[in-house]
Structure formats: structure tokens, C-alpha cells
Scaffold this motif. Structure first.
Motif, PDB file in Angstrom:
ATOM      1  N   HIS A   1       0.835  -1.205   0.000  1.00 53.11           N
ATOM      2  CA  HIS A   1       0.000   0.000   0.000  1.00 53.11           C
ATOM      3  C   HIS A   1       0.869   1.254   0.000  1.00 53.11           C
ATOM      4  N   MET A   2       2.001   1.179   0.686  1.00 52.09           N
ATOM      5  CA  MET A   2       2.924   2.319   0.683  1.00 52.09           C
ATOM      6  C   MET A   2       3.462   2.588  -0.721  1.00 52.09           C
ATOM      7  N   VAL A   3       3.798   1.520  -1.450  1.00 49.16           N
ATOM      8  CA  VAL A   3       4.334   1.678  -2.805  1.00 49.16           C
ATOM      9  C   VAL A   3       3.276   2.262  -3.737  1.00 49.16           C
ATOM     10  N   VAL A   4       2.039   1.824  -3.597  1.00 45.60           N
ATOM     11  CA  VAL A   4       0.967   2.366  -4.437  1.00 45.60           C
ATOM     12  C   VAL A   4       0.749   3.853  -4.123  1.00 45.60           C
ATOM     13  N   SER A   5       0.833   4.221  -2.858  1.00 48.84           N
ATOM     14  CA  SER A   5       0.702   5.631  -2.490  1.00 48.84           C
ATOM     15  C   SER A   5       1.851   6.454  -3.052  1.00 48.84           C
ATOM     16  N   LEU A   6       3.044   5.874  -3.032  1.00 48.33           N
ATOM     17  CA  LEU A   6       4.197   6.559  -3.608  1.00 48.33           C
ATOM     18  C   LEU A   6       4.031   6.733  -5.115  1.00 48.33           C
ATOM     19  N   ALA A   7       3.483   5.720  -5.784  1.00 50.85           N
ATOM     20  CA  ALA A   7       3.228   5.828  -7.225  1.00 50.85           C
ATOM     21  C   ALA A   7       2.201   6.928  -7.508  1.00 50.85           C
ATOM     22  N   LEU A   8       1.190   7.066  -6.653  1.00 49.25           N
ATOM     23  CA  LEU A   8       0.220   8.155  -6.803  1.00 49.25           C
ATOM     24  C   LEU A   8       0.911   9.514  -6.700  1.00 49.25           C
ATOM     25  N   THR A   9       1.836   9.639  -5.764  1.00 46.45           N
ATOM     26  CA  THR A   9       2.581  10.883  -5.622  1.00 46.45           C
ATOM     27  C   THR A   9       3.413  11.161  -6.868  1.00 46.45           C
ATOM     28  N   PHE A  10       4.077  10.134  -7.400  1.00 43.17           N
ATOM     29  CA  PHE A  10       4.900  10.315  -8.601  1.00 43.17           C
ATOM     30  C   PHE A  10       4.048  10.738  -9.794  1.00 43.17           C
ATOM     31  N   ILE A  11       2.893  10.127  -9.969  1.00 43.06           N
ATOM     32  CA  ILE A  11       2.023  10.455 -11.105  1.00 43.06           C
ATOM     33  C   ILE A  11       1.464  11.872 -10.974  1.00 43.06           C
ATOM     34  N   SER A  12       1.103  12.264  -9.767  1.00 42.91           N
ATOM     35  CA  SER A  12       0.590  13.621  -9.597  1.00 42.91           C
ATOM     36  C   SER A  12       1.701  14.657  -9.792  1.00 42.91           C
ATOM     37  N   LEU A  13       2.937  14.313  -9.457  1.00 49.07           N
ATOM     38  CA  LEU A  13       4.047  15.225  -9.755  1.00 49.07           C
ATOM     39  C   LEU A  13       4.243  15.357 -11.258  1.00 49.07           C
ATOM     40  N   ALA A  14       4.035  14.275 -11.999  1.00 52.76           N
ATOM     41  CA  ALA A  14       4.107  14.361 -13.459  1.00 52.76           C
ATOM     42  C   ALA A  14       3.035  15.314 -13.991  1.00 52.76           C
ATOM     43  N   GLY A  15       1.853  15.282 -13.396  1.00 53.99           N
ATOM     44  CA  GLY A  15       0.812  16.230 -13.785  1.00 53.99           C
ATOM     45  C   GLY A  15       1.217  17.670 -13.514  1.00 53.99           C
ATOM     46  N   LEU A  16       1.897  17.892 -12.405  1.00 56.24           N
ATOM     47  CA  LEU A  16       2.386  19.247 -12.106  1.00 56.24           C
ATOM     48  C   LEU A  16       3.449  19.677 -13.111  1.00 56.24           C
ATOM     49  N   TYR A  17       4.292  18.749 -13.549  1.00 55.22           N
ATOM     50  CA  TYR A  17       5.285  19.081 -14.570  1.00 55.22           C
ATOM     51  C   TYR A  17       4.613  19.443 -15.896  1.00 55.22           C
ATOM     52  N   ILE A  18       3.521  18.768 -16.218  1.00 53.82           N
ATOM     53  CA  ILE A  18       2.773  19.107 -17.439  1.00 53.82           C
ATOM     54  C   ILE A  18       2.259  20.545 -17.339  1.00 53.82           C
ATOM     55  N   LEU A  19       1.749  20.917 -16.168  1.00 57.27           N
ATOM     56  CA  LEU A  19       1.267  22.286 -15.992  1.00 57.27           C
ATOM     57  C   LEU A  19       2.395  23.307 -16.143  1.00 57.27           C
ATOM     58  N   LEU A  20       3.605  22.915 -15.805  1.00 58.09           N
ATOM     59  CA  LEU A  20       4.758  23.812 -15.942  1.00 58.09           C
ATOM     60  C   LEU A  20       5.360  23.780 -17.339  1.00 58.09           C
ATOM     61  N   GLU A  21       4.702  23.086 -18.262  1.00 58.97           N
ATOM     62  CA  GLU A  21       5.130  22.932 -19.652  1.00 58.97           C
ATOM     63  C   GLU A  21       6.493  22.260 -19.756  1.00 58.97           C
ATOM     64  N   ALA A  22       6.745  21.300 -18.863  1.00 56.74           N
ATOM     65  CA  ALA A  22       7.966  20.497 -18.904  1.00 56.74           C
ATOM     66  C   ALA A  22       7.556  19.065 -19.231  1.00 56.74           C
ATOM     67  N   GLU A  23       7.146  18.870 -20.482  1.00 54.21           N
ATOM     68  CA  GLU A  23       6.593  17.580 -20.892  1.00 54.21           C
ATOM     69  C   GLU A  23       7.617  16.462 -20.797  1.00 54.21           C
ATOM     70  N   PHE A  24       8.867  16.741 -21.144  1.00 55.26           N
ATOM     71  CA  PHE A  24       9.904  15.718 -21.087  1.00 55.26           C
ATOM     72  C   PHE A  24      10.093  15.225 -19.656  1.00 55.26           C
ATOM     73  N   VAL A  25      10.156  16.143 -18.715  1.00 56.89           N
ATOM     74  CA  VAL A  25      10.339  15.765 -17.319  1.00 56.89           C
ATOM     75  C   VAL A  25       9.127  14.981 -16.830  1.00 56.89           C
ATOM     76  N   ALA A  26       7.934  15.333 -17.282  1.00 56.12           N
ATOM     77  CA  ALA A  26       6.730  14.607 -16.885  1.00 56.12           C
ATOM     78  C   ALA A  26       6.758  13.171 -17.404  1.00 56.12           C
ATOM     79  N   VAL A  27       7.157  12.986 -18.650  1.00 56.89           N
ATOM     80  CA  VAL A  27       7.224  11.637 -19.214  1.00 56.89           C
ATOM     81  C   VAL A  27       8.290  10.816 -18.503  1.00 56.89           C
TER      82      VAL A  27
END
Length: 180
Positions: A44-70
């Protein structure tokens, strides 16, 4: 005066859709981090960590850093999470006793979190940020990163690949020793 300025800033913040998307991604990142340290089961901890990583990718998309998000999704949310799950499955776990719940600790944690949120919100509202219109990230961020990575920074890039190969070989050697 300060209170009316606060509500004016809050209403202008709520009027833009990108701010709402930022708020949702930030809330998901913070929730994933809190769940990560709150859960007792490692999967469950790993799944929560994956949720954090995916939401950070969404924040990178908002910052127009598509490469970093991918890269965030591929490396962290994908590879690191799978590696952690394999590590959990391949190791032996003893039954660890969970300590009793401490309601006072949880209440103080919530009060501290809300206080930190208030201080950060106040600091951001009173900060003087430069004009965002002066920044031009370019047409294609990924192409610019590729040019810099393979022309200017090619030596550090190759050194990192050698370092990762040595770390992989070291992990295999350590795993072989434990197996014997």
C-alpha cells in the motif's frame, strides 16, 4: 485591508482553470505522501508513492515540462515502483507489531499540517513574483534537452550510465552472496 486583499487574491486564483488543476494535482501529491507514511502494509505504501509520482508528473505538465513529466512517469512511477514491489516480493518479512494508535499525535499532526498550509499560503500570497510573460521556454523543450544532453553534457551522461552499470553489477553480487 489585508483581509480584503486576501479574498481578492483568492477569487482571482479560483477563477482560472489551471489553478484548479494545480490544486487537484497538489492535493493528490500531498495525499499520496501522507498515505505513504501512514500505511502499515508495504504494498500500500508503494501504491501511495506511485500516486505521488504520477501527480508530480501532472504538475510538470502544468509547468510545460513535458519531457520531465514523461520521465517522471516512466522512471519513477513505472520502474521504481515495480522495482520496489519486486524487492518486497523477493525478501522475507517477519510479522512486525503495529504500535497502538495515538489520537493526540494525530490531532497535533493535523493542526501542524493546517498551520504549515496557512503559513505557506500567506507567504505565496505576499511574495512578489517576476512577470511570467518574459519567460519563453522555446517551441520544443524535448529537442532542446536532447541537444544539450548529447552535445554539451555528453561526458557526464556517459559517466552516469557507467555508474548505473556498476551499481547493477554490485546489486547482483550482493544478491548472490545473500543467496548462498
Amino acid at each position: 485591508m489585508l483581509l480584503s486583499n486576501f479574498f481578492d487574491n483568492l477569487s482571482s486564483f479560483a477563477s482560472e482553470g489551471s489553478n484548479w488543476v494545480f490544486f487537484v494535482f497538489a492535493l493528490m501529491a500531498i495525499s499520496g505522501a501522507i498515505f505513504m507514511i501512514s500505511y502499515t502494509k508495504v504494498v500500500h505504501m508503494v501504491v501511495s508513492l506511485a500516486l505521488t509520482f504520477i501527480s508530480l508528473a501532472g504538475l510538470y505538465i502544468l509547468l510545460e515540462a513535458e519531457f520531465v513529466a514523461v520521465v517522471q512517469v516512466l522512471i519513477y512511477a513505472g520502474a521504481i515502483s515495480i522495482l520496489m514491489i519486486f524487492g518486497i516480493m523477493l525478501t522475507k518479512h517477519r510479522g512486525e507489531e503495529v504500535e497502538a494508535q495515538r489520537p493526540l499525535h494525530n490531532i497535533l499532526l493535523i493542526i501542524g499540517s493546517v498551520a504549515l498550509l496557512g503559513v505557506l499560503f500567506y507567504a505565496i500570497q505576499t511574495a512578489d513574483f517576476p512577470d511570467a510573460g518574459k519567460f519563453n521556454p522555446g517551441d520544443d523543450n524535448t529537442a532542446e534537452i536532447g541537444k544539450l544532453l548529447f552535445n554539451v553534457h555528453v561526458i557526464p551522461f556517459e559517466l552516469i550510465s557507467v555508474l548505473l552499470t556498476v551499481a547493477l553489477i554490485g546489486a547482483i553480487v550482493i544478491a548472490k552472496r545473500e543467496e548462498e
